[in-house]
Scaffold this motif. Sequence first.
Motif, PDB file in Angstrom:
ATOM      1  N   TYR A 385     -15.841  22.481  19.655  1.00  0.00           N
ATOM      2  CA  TYR A 385     -17.165  22.581  19.595  1.00  0.00           C
ATOM      3  C   TYR A 385     -17.689  23.377  18.547  1.00  0.00           C
ATOM      4  CZ  TYR A 385     -15.364  21.425  24.333  1.00  0.00           C
ATOM      5  OH  TYR A 385     -15.230  20.921  25.537  1.00  0.00           O
ATOM      6  N   PRO A 386     -17.749  22.789  17.412  1.00  0.00           N
ATOM      7  CA  PRO A 386     -18.305  23.392  16.241  1.00  0.00           C
ATOM      8  C   PRO A 386     -19.682  24.084  16.484  1.00  0.00           C
ATOM      9  CG  PRO A 386     -17.618  21.475  15.672  1.00  0.00           C
ATOM     10  CD  PRO A 386     -17.879  21.537  17.079  1.00  0.00           C
ATOM     11  N   ALA A 387     -20.016  25.474  15.701  1.00  0.00           N
ATOM     12  CA  ALA A 387     -21.221  26.079  15.976  1.00  0.00           C
ATOM     13  C   ALA A 387     -22.215  25.563  14.994  1.00  0.00           C
ATOM     14  CB  ALA A 387     -20.981  27.530  15.613  1.00  0.00           C
ATOM     15  N   GLU A 388     -23.529  25.725  15.191  1.00  0.00           N
ATOM     16  CA  GLU A 388     -24.458  25.231  14.294  1.00  0.00           C
ATOM     17  C   GLU A 388     -24.772  26.627  13.456  1.00  0.00           C
ATOM     18  OE1 GLU A 388     -27.655  23.699  12.651  1.00  0.00           O
ATOM     19  OE2 GLU A 388     -26.274  22.786  13.954  1.00  0.00           O
ATOM     20  N   ARG A 389     -24.806  27.771  13.877  1.00  0.00           N
ATOM     21  CA  ARG A 389     -24.962  29.033  13.029  1.00  0.00           C
ATOM     22  C   ARG A 389     -23.849  29.790  13.376  1.00  0.00           C
ATOM     23  NH1 ARG A 389     -29.701  27.043  14.326  1.00  0.00           N
ATOM     24  NH2 ARG A 389     -29.927  28.708  16.205  1.00  0.00           N
ATOM     25  N   LEU A 390     -23.126  30.426  12.367  1.00  0.00           N
ATOM     26  CA  LEU A 390     -22.181  31.527  12.511  1.00  0.00           C
ATOM     27  C   LEU A 390     -22.454  32.577  11.775  1.00  0.00           C
ATOM     28  CD1 LEU A 390     -19.224  32.219  13.889  1.00  0.00           C
ATOM     29  CD2 LEU A 390     -18.368  30.902  11.723  1.00  0.00           C
ATOM     30  N   LEU A 391     -22.416  33.811  12.529  1.00  0.00           N
ATOM     31  CA  LEU A 391     -22.542  35.333  11.582  1.00  0.00           C
ATOM     32  C   LEU A 391     -21.367  35.869  11.888  1.00  0.00           C
ATOM     33  CD1 LEU A 391     -24.344  37.079  10.254  1.00  0.00           C
ATOM     34  CD2 LEU A 391     -25.145  37.982  12.393  1.00  0.00           C
ATOM     35  N   ILE A 392     -20.643  36.158  10.698  1.00  0.00           N
ATOM     36  CA  ILE A 392     -19.396  36.797  10.846  1.00  0.00           C
ATOM     37  C   ILE A 392     -19.446  38.147  10.236  1.00  0.00           C
ATOM     38  CG2 ILE A 392     -16.925  36.790  10.084  1.00  0.00           C
ATOM     39  CD1 ILE A 392     -17.223  33.658   9.503  1.00  0.00           C
ATOM     40  N   ALA A 412     -15.768  29.254   8.263  1.00  0.00           N
ATOM     41  CA  ALA A 412     -17.166  28.507   7.923  1.00  0.00           C
ATOM     42  C   ALA A 412     -16.944  26.980   7.859  1.00  0.00           C
ATOM     43  CB  ALA A 412     -17.066  28.878   6.301  1.00  0.00           C
ATOM     44  N   ARG A 413     -15.867  26.372   7.809  1.00  0.00           N
ATOM     45  CA  ARG A 413     -15.754  24.961   7.910  1.00  0.00           C
ATOM     46  C   ARG A 413     -16.063  24.562   9.411  1.00  0.00           C
ATOM     47  NH1 ARG A 413     -11.879  26.010   3.912  1.00  0.00           N
ATOM     48  NH2 ARG A 413     -10.089  25.811   5.467  1.00  0.00           N
ATOM     49  N   SER A 414     -16.014  25.611  10.138  1.00  0.00           N
ATOM     50  CA  SER A 414     -16.180  25.068  11.726  1.00  0.00           C
ATOM     51  C   SER A 414     -17.344  25.326  12.199  1.00  0.00           C
ATOM     52  CB  SER A 414     -14.849  25.932  12.463  1.00  0.00           C
ATOM     53  OG  SER A 414     -13.666  25.781  12.140  1.00  0.00           O
ATOM     54  N   ALA A 415     -18.482  25.368  11.269  1.00  0.00           N
ATOM     55  CA  ALA A 415     -19.993  25.537  11.541  1.00  0.00           C
ATOM     56  C   ALA A 415     -20.507  24.883  10.468  1.00  0.00           C
ATOM     57  CB  ALA A 415     -20.184  27.070  11.671  1.00  0.00           C
ATOM     58  N   ALA A 416     -22.046  24.585  10.963  1.00  0.00           N
ATOM     59  CA  ALA A 416     -22.879  23.911   9.981  1.00  0.00           C
ATOM     60  C   ALA A 416     -23.486  24.799   8.994  1.00  0.00           C
ATOM     61  CB  ALA A 416     -23.980  23.164  10.805  1.00  0.00           C
ATOM     62  N   HIS A 417     -23.570  26.117   9.429  1.00  0.00           N
ATOM     63  CA  HIS A 417     -24.316  27.020   8.471  1.00  0.00           C
ATOM     64  C   HIS A 417     -23.450  28.242   8.846  1.00  0.00           C
ATOM     65  CE1 HIS A 417     -27.427  24.401   7.642  1.00  0.00           C
ATOM     66  NE2 HIS A 417     -27.372  24.197   8.679  1.00  0.00           N
TER      67      HIS A 417
END
Length: 464
Positions: A385-392, A412-417
Amino acid sequence: MNPAEHPSIDPLQRLWLCETLRLREEHSGPLDDAEANRHARRTATDLPGRIEARALWLAARDGQLQAQQHWLQGARLAILLLGLLALLSGAGLAWAALGDGQRPVNLFWALGSLLGLNLLMLLGWLISLSLGSRHNAALGRLWLWLSEKLARDASAAQLGPALLLLLQRRGLNRWLLGLLGHGLWLLALLIALLACLALLSTRRYGFVWETTLLGSHSFIALTQGLGALPALFGFPLPDSDLIRASGEAPLAGEAPRQIWASWLLGVLLVYGILPRLGLMLLCLWRWQHGRGRLQLDLSLPGYALLAERLQPGSERLGVCDLAPAQLHQPQAGSSQLPTQGALLLAIELDPQRSWPPPLPAGIQDAGILDSREQRRQLLDQLARYPAERLLIACDPRRSPDRGSLALLGELARSAAHTRIWLLPPEPGQSLDSERLADWHQALDKLQLSYSDSASFSWLETGHD
């Protein structure tokens, strides 16, 4: 190149990359393939498909995919060079057989110049084929050597041996190299035929036969025996009187010259060109038929070990591989799969720091990643279930080591942004400016955007 993105390649090239990766791991030890295995389990269901998906991912990451394209370019250039050599050789055969017309043409010397080496090489190929030998033809070995040299890519060193091993399992190497060898010989003989036609059309040649040991009866029988099959295709067959007369001196009439010239061309066509054409078509048919049935040999030890990591029922946790022989540079990217939702997570934070901060509705908190097991579970979840936005969130007081950067790239490759939040120090703590500069430089190389403030509005709406 993003490992998750690679150009479409045909099934043979996929199997070839699998074999190349197998040889590489046999010589250098297992590769760092955790993310590649997750990608393979997500994109394929059966074991051969997962092995191919894993090999494509690793080949794109480590440069074998690009090296394969360089090798193929080198192979095409090698074929062009060998084709040019065949053109020159064909013209040289015609000139050696007929000369400049100042001297009479010795018929069997001309025939030996046109067909002698060709028949010897053809006989050697037929013997090796009948004995089931895996010995590669000289032209095939030369082509492989030129292909590797013209590739000029250090990553292509194992591509040639891997291709041969892959093809040898079904005996396809003899048909591929046979197709190349017969094709080049056919080109050389066709050029020789055209050159002979050009020379015979523009110069006057006289024809004789000369012998010390053989009598005229032996020469007559040999000449008519060789000319019997071309005669079925309409080429003239010299009679006994003409053959006997040509043993003393070149005949001055036009008719004898034309009969001998046609006889010579007919023998070249029937005993030189047609056999090579037939064998080339046979090799092409066997190659295309066998290529479609080519598949991985899952009984090999390297693939048996992969089955333990790629099959869900036998998946193991923890450290199960040796350290890789060569480290790869971390890479970022974005997911091309359907994505949804916003996610906040942190990496290796100080236990004294208060976490998580108050979050708006709709933003999920993935917690703090401290252990290998936590990372694996989160990456497995994001793979499905890739995320649309990811803040790390990262603590810039820690050094941006290779492991942390590789994890950021994989996340980062597991999320769109994706954005990186470089946390400000707690009250009473200081931040090293040089270490912060190292973080900026490393994230710039990863092409990841970063900030020293939380972007919760971006997580909610996708806009700052």
